[in-house]
Each structure stands twice: as structure tokens, then as C-alpha cells.
Design an enzyme around this catalytic site. Structure first.
Site, PDB file in Angstrom:
ATOM      1  N   THR A  50      -3.669  -1.342   8.758  1.00 52.82           N
ATOM      2  CA  THR A  50      -4.983  -1.361   8.119  1.00 52.82           C
ATOM      3  C   THR A  50      -6.065  -1.673   9.150  1.00 52.82           C
ATOM      4  O   THR A  50      -5.867  -2.549   9.996  1.00 52.82           O
ATOM      5  CB  THR A  50      -4.979  -2.414   6.984  1.00 52.82           C
ATOM      6  OG1 THR A  50      -3.882  -2.117   6.127  1.00 52.82           O
ATOM      7  CG2 THR A  50      -6.279  -2.393   6.197  1.00 52.82           C
ATOM      8  N   THR A  51      -7.189  -0.976   9.046  1.00 55.33           N
ATOM      9  CA  THR A  51      -8.256  -1.150  10.047  1.00 55.33           C
ATOM     10  C   THR A  51      -9.462  -1.868   9.426  1.00 55.33           C
ATOM     11  O   THR A  51      -9.537  -2.051   8.218  1.00 55.33           O
ATOM     12  CB  THR A  51      -8.715   0.220  10.579  1.00 55.33           C
ATOM     13  OG1 THR A  51      -9.097   1.042   9.474  1.00 55.33           O
ATOM     14  CG2 THR A  51      -7.614   0.905  11.360  1.00 55.33           C
ATOM     15  N   HIS A 108     -12.539  13.120  12.565  1.00 53.52           N
ATOM     16  CA  HIS A 108     -11.612  12.724  11.493  1.00 53.52           C
ATOM     17  C   HIS A 108     -11.806  13.565  10.233  1.00 53.52           C
ATOM     18  O   HIS A 108     -12.824  14.222  10.066  1.00 53.52           O
ATOM     19  CB  HIS A 108     -11.800  11.238  11.150  1.00 53.52           C
ATOM     20  CG  HIS A 108     -11.120  10.320  12.118  1.00 53.52           C
ATOM     21  ND1 HIS A 108     -11.691   9.951  13.315  1.00 53.52           N
ATOM     22  CD2 HIS A 108      -9.898   9.721  12.075  1.00 53.52           C
ATOM     23  CE1 HIS A 108     -10.856   9.157  13.973  1.00 53.52           C
ATOM     24  NE2 HIS A 108      -9.758   8.997  13.252  1.00 53.52           N
ATOM     25  N   ASN A 125      -4.305   1.779  15.802  1.00 55.67           N
ATOM     26  CA  ASN A 125      -3.811   3.149  15.949  1.00 55.67           C
ATOM     27  C   ASN A 125      -2.372   3.085  16.447  1.00 55.67           C
ATOM     28  O   ASN A 125      -2.105   2.623  17.540  1.00 55.67           O
ATOM     29  CB  ASN A 125      -4.686   3.937  16.927  1.00 55.67           C
ATOM     30  CG  ASN A 125      -4.475   5.432  16.765  1.00 55.67           C
ATOM     31  OD1 ASN A 125      -3.376   5.874  16.475  1.00 55.67           O
ATOM     32  ND2 ASN A 125      -5.532   6.183  16.940  1.00 55.67           N
ATOM     33  N   LYS A 152     -12.713   9.959   5.437  1.00 54.70           N
ATOM     34  CA  LYS A 152     -12.905   8.705   6.184  1.00 54.70           C
ATOM     35  C   LYS A 152     -14.295   8.135   5.900  1.00 54.70           C
ATOM     36  O   LYS A 152     -15.304   8.820   6.091  1.00 54.70           O
ATOM     37  CB  LYS A 152     -12.708   8.952   7.686  1.00 54.70           C
ATOM     38  CG  LYS A 152     -12.750   7.661   8.488  1.00 54.70           C
ATOM     39  CD  LYS A 152     -12.168   7.828   9.872  1.00 54.70           C
ATOM     40  CE  LYS A 152     -12.219   6.542  10.662  1.00 54.70           C
ATOM     41  NZ  LYS A 152     -11.454   5.441  10.058  1.00 54.70           N
ATOM     42  N   GLY A 198       0.842  -1.202   0.000  1.00 53.22           N
ATOM     43  CA  GLY A 198       0.000   0.000   0.000  1.00 53.22           C
ATOM     44  C   GLY A 198       0.867   1.237   0.000  1.00 53.22           C
ATOM     45  O   GLY A 198       0.473   2.293   0.502  1.00 53.22           O
TER      46      GLY A 198
HETATM   47  P1  NAD Z   1      -5.226   4.886   0.986  1.00 47.90           P
HETATM   48  O1  NAD Z   1      -6.493   4.522   0.277  1.00 47.90           O
HETATM   49  O2  NAD Z   1      -4.621   6.239   0.782  1.00 47.90           O
HETATM   50  O3  NAD Z   1      -4.068   3.802   0.636  1.00 47.90           O
HETATM   51  C1  NAD Z   1      -4.266   2.438   0.501  1.00 47.90           C
HETATM   52  C2  NAD Z   1      -3.356   1.943  -0.614  1.00 47.90           C
HETATM   53  O4  NAD Z   1      -3.388   0.512  -0.637  1.00 47.90           O
HETATM   54  C3  NAD Z   1      -3.796   2.425  -2.018  1.00 47.90           C
HETATM   55  O5  NAD Z   1      -2.724   3.111  -2.649  1.00 47.90           O
HETATM   56  C4  NAD Z   1      -4.132   1.116  -2.749  1.00 47.90           C
HETATM   57  O6  NAD Z   1      -3.822   1.151  -4.128  1.00 47.90           O
HETATM   58  C5  NAD Z   1      -3.244   0.118  -1.993  1.00 47.90           C
HETATM   59  N1  NAD Z   1      -3.639  -1.282  -2.152  1.00 47.90           N
HETATM   60  C6  NAD Z   1      -4.886  -1.801  -2.299  1.00 47.90           C
HETATM   61  N2  NAD Z   1      -4.816  -3.155  -2.401  1.00 47.90           N
HETATM   62  C7  NAD Z   1      -3.498  -3.490  -2.296  1.00 47.90           C
HETATM   63  C8  NAD Z   1      -2.787  -4.719  -2.299  1.00 47.90           C
HETATM   64  N3  NAD Z   1      -3.432  -5.899  -2.434  1.00 47.90           N
HETATM   65  N4  NAD Z   1      -1.444  -4.707  -2.164  1.00 47.90           N
HETATM   66  C9  NAD Z   1      -0.783  -3.531  -2.020  1.00 47.90           C
HETATM   67  N5  NAD Z   1      -1.409  -2.318  -2.021  1.00 47.90           N
HETATM   68  C10 NAD Z   1      -2.744  -2.304  -2.135  1.00 47.90           C
HETATM   69  O7  NAD Z   1      -5.520   4.649   2.541  1.00 47.90           O
HETATM   70  P2  NAD Z   1      -4.704   5.254   3.801  1.00 47.90           P
HETATM   71  O8  NAD Z   1      -5.311   6.534   4.231  1.00 47.90           O
HETATM   72  O9  NAD Z   1      -3.246   5.195   3.513  1.00 47.90           O
HETATM   73  O10 NAD Z   1      -5.077   4.179   4.922  1.00 47.90           O
HETATM   74  C11 NAD Z   1      -4.720   2.806   4.781  1.00 47.90           C
HETATM   75  C12 NAD Z   1      -5.231   2.030   5.980  1.00 47.90           C
HETATM   76  O11 NAD Z   1      -4.547   2.466   7.153  1.00 47.90           O
HETATM   77  C13 NAD Z   1      -6.717   2.239   6.281  1.00 47.90           C
HETATM   78  O12 NAD Z   1      -7.277   1.004   6.694  1.00 47.90           O
HETATM   79  C14 NAD Z   1      -6.741   3.243   7.425  1.00 47.90           C
HETATM   80  O13 NAD Z   1      -7.900   3.132   8.242  1.00 47.90           O
HETATM   81  C15 NAD Z   1      -5.504   2.787   8.173  1.00 47.90           C
HETATM   82  N6  NAD Z   1      -4.878   3.754   9.085  1.00 47.90           N
HETATM   83  C16 NAD Z   1      -4.275   3.218  10.170  1.00 47.90           C
HETATM   84  C17 NAD Z   1      -3.607   4.026  11.048  1.00 47.90           C
HETATM   85  C18 NAD Z   1      -2.923   3.386  12.237  1.00 47.90           C
HETATM   86  O14 NAD Z   1      -2.336   4.097  13.071  1.00 47.90           O
HETATM   87  N7  NAD Z   1      -2.971   2.061  12.344  1.00 47.90           N
HETATM   88  C19 NAD Z   1      -3.539   5.412  10.838  1.00 47.90           C
HETATM   89  C20 NAD Z   1      -4.163   5.932   9.721  1.00 47.90           C
HETATM   90  C21 NAD Z   1      -4.819   5.095   8.827  1.00 47.90           C
END
Ligand code: NAD
Length: 257
Positions: free
Chosen positions: A89-90, A145, A117, A149, A8
Site C-alpha cells: 500500500t502506498t 499510469h 514498488n 490512479k 485487501g
Molecule cells: P483496490 O482499491 O483495487 O484494492 C484495495 C482493497 O482493499 C479493496 O478491495 C478494499 O475493499 C480493501 N480494503 C479496504 N480497507 C480494508 C481493510 N481495513 N482490511 C482489508 N481490506 C481492506 O486497490 P489496488 O489497485 O489493489 O491497490 C492497493 C494498494 O496497492 C494501493 O495503495 C496502490 O497504490 C498499491 N500498489 C502497490 C504496488 C507495489 O508494488 N507496492 C503496486 C500496485 C499498487
């Protein structure tokens, strides 16, 4: 140096994670994967399309910031190919977490850390709310948020709710008898704690927990002003996952809280 892959990598979190890993002297950003940006260069590393390419790279840890369904496929692959996983990922259900646990079942390696988080301030906020819960009779959670979101409430708000309601089931009944605007009192947990979700441009990720008792209240507030807030926790998980057997949910045990 530990070789790390970012899955990702072209997403909002993935790009920030690549920069943080690249800047860390103990880690090497070895592979970046994102089907949406194949061939692009992120932190001087060419984006590949599929996780399968990881097999030949000698990567020890993969960081997943993708989408819920994609992450499930990635985790199964990582477990089968003995690569440790750190997941931001959430959206996983309890049943899915149980299944993931069966893929990362100790003593067999590899290990997996899933942290909904990574902000250390958020981990502590949840712990403080859980500790405070038995000492108060009213509690409401307000999470705020950014406007992109798509799920509500946030995973952090839900986790806070569950932890507070596990710590105490003794909450005042809601006094509202007339809800003139439907939804004004927010969502409600099994034992009466309320959750309110705010979405607005300019915000990143914020939460306030308000607890009330006779003549007093306690407000616990946490703010992530920028995606950097998630990086120290993510880097900690990347460095510790090899010594943390099985599936670990959250950073509490890594922080000793
Ligand atoms: P985003 O949509 O900007 O990015 C996700 C990326 O994943 C995209 O570029 C997409 O093309 C890619 N992707 C999809 N399928 C894939 C695969 N099979 N292999 C590789 N890449 C793939 O989303 P984001 O804002 O970066 O958030 C991503 C996740 O992180 C969400 O679930 C969000 O809730 C979570 N998040 C977690 C925290 C934390 O602290 N844990 C903080 C913020 C966001």
C-alpha cells in the site's frame, strides 16, 4: 510452510497476490481479509471481514494491499499481535513512516517491509537514476499510469525524485520564462528536477528518467505491463521479512543494490 494472510484480498493487487502465494510451494494462503467481499471465495479461501480473525489462524506474515488509512490500522494491529507485515500500500507520509517504525522497533519482533514498488525493474531503475544523477545537469521524470490512479505523482516518481536530489543538488535552472499552458513544465522538486504525470487507459505503471549533459542524454525506462511484475518482489519480501529486523523501506537491501 509459512502461513500468509492477504489484507485487501478482493482488490486488484490483493487478488494477484493471493494467486501468487497460492502457487508458491513454500507458502500457504491461510487467510484472506476484505470488508468489500465477505463470504466470497478467493483462491479457495473464504474472505473474512476483519483483521481480528487472524489472531486464531497462526499466520506468520500478512501482506497488505489496501488503502493508506486502512493499512495504518492494520499495521498497528499486526505489530501488537506479533505478525510480520509486508506492505505494498502506498501513500504514507514521512511522519507516518516514523510512527510505523516505532511499532516495529527491534529487537522486539515482528518486522515490517514496506515497498512502494515491488517490481524489481523499478527498484533497479530508481537505483540507476540515483547513481547517474551526479553526472548530469538536467533531469526530468515522466511517470505514466492507468486511468484509475487517483494520486499524482506516483510514489515511485516521488521516491526517484528524492533520491536523485539527495545524490545531487546541482541542476540547471529552468529556462522557461513563458508557460503558455499552466502546468506544462510539470511539478518541481526542491532542487529543480521536474516530474510529469501521464494518466491513460491501457497503461499499468511506467516511468522514464531523462538525464541530460553536454551533447548527450541518458534515458532510463521501466515498464510494468501487468500486475505479475510486482509478484517476485512481493514473494521475496514475504520469505525474508522474518529475518529482516525492524522496519525496512524498499527492496534495495533485500536485492543487495
Ligand atoms: P483496490 O482499491 O483495487 O484494492 C484495495 C482493497 O482493499 C479493496 O478491495 C478494499 O475493499 C480493501 N480494503 C479496504 N480497507 C480494508 C481493510 N481495513 N482490511 C482489508 N481490506 C481492506 O486497490 P489496488 O489497485 O489493489 O491497490 C492497493 C494498494 O496497492 C494501493 O495503495 C496502490 O497504490 C498499491 N500498489 C502497490 C504496488 C507495489 O508494488 N507496492 C503496486 C500496485 C499498487
Amino acid at each position: 510452510m509459512t502461513k500468509v494472510a492477504v489484507l485487501g484480498a478482493a482488490g486488484r493487487m490483493g487478488r494477484t497476490a493471493c494467486e501468487a502465494i497460492k502457487a508458491d510451494a513454500d507458502l500457504e494462503l491461510a487467510t484472506v481479509v476484505d470488508p468489500a467481499a465477505v463470504g466470497e471465495s478467493i483462491c479457495h479461501t473464504t474472505v473474512s471481514s476483519r483483521i481480528a480473525g487472524l489472531a486464531e489462524t497462526g499466520v506468520a506474515v500478512a501482506v497488505d494491499f489496501t488503502h493508506h488509512q486502512a493499512a495504518l490500522g492494520n499495521l498497528r494491529w499486526l505489530a501488537e499481535h506479533k505478525v510480520h507485515a509486508v506492505v505494498g500500500t502506498t501513500g504514507f507520509s514521512a511522519a507516518e513512516l516514523e510512527e510505523i517504525g516505532s511499532w516495529f522497533d527491534p529487537p522486539a519482533q515482528p518486522n515490517c517491509i514496506i515497498a512502494p514498488n515491488f517490481a524489481i525493474s523499478a527498484v533497479l531503475m530508481m537505483r540507476f537514476a540515483e547513481l547517474a544523477a551526479p553526472h548530469f545537469a538536467s533531469a526530468e521524470i515522466i511517470e505514466l499510469h492507468h486511468q484509475h490512479k487517483i494520486d499524482a505523482p506516483s510514489g515511485t516518481a516521488l521516491a526517484t525524485l528524492h533520491r536523485m536530489e539527495q545524490a545531487s543538488q546541482d541542476w540547471h535552472a529552468d529556462p522557461t520564462t513563458q508557460e503558455t499552458l499552466p502546468g506544462a513544465r510539470g511539478g518541481v522538486g526542491e532542487h529543480g528536477v521536474r516530474v510529469h504525470s501521464v494518466r491513460a487507459e491501457g497503461l499499468i505503471a511506467h516511468q522514464e528518467v531523462i538525464l541530460g549533459g553536454p551533447g548527450q542524454s541518458l534515458r532510463i525506462q521501466q515498464d510494468s505491463y501487468d500486475r505479475q511484475s510486482f509478484m517476485p518482489g512481493m514473494l521475496l519480501a514475504v520469505k525474508r521479512v522474518a529475518q529482516t529486523p525492524g522496519l525496512t523501506i524498499g527492496l534495495d537491501s533485500l536485492l543487495g543494490v
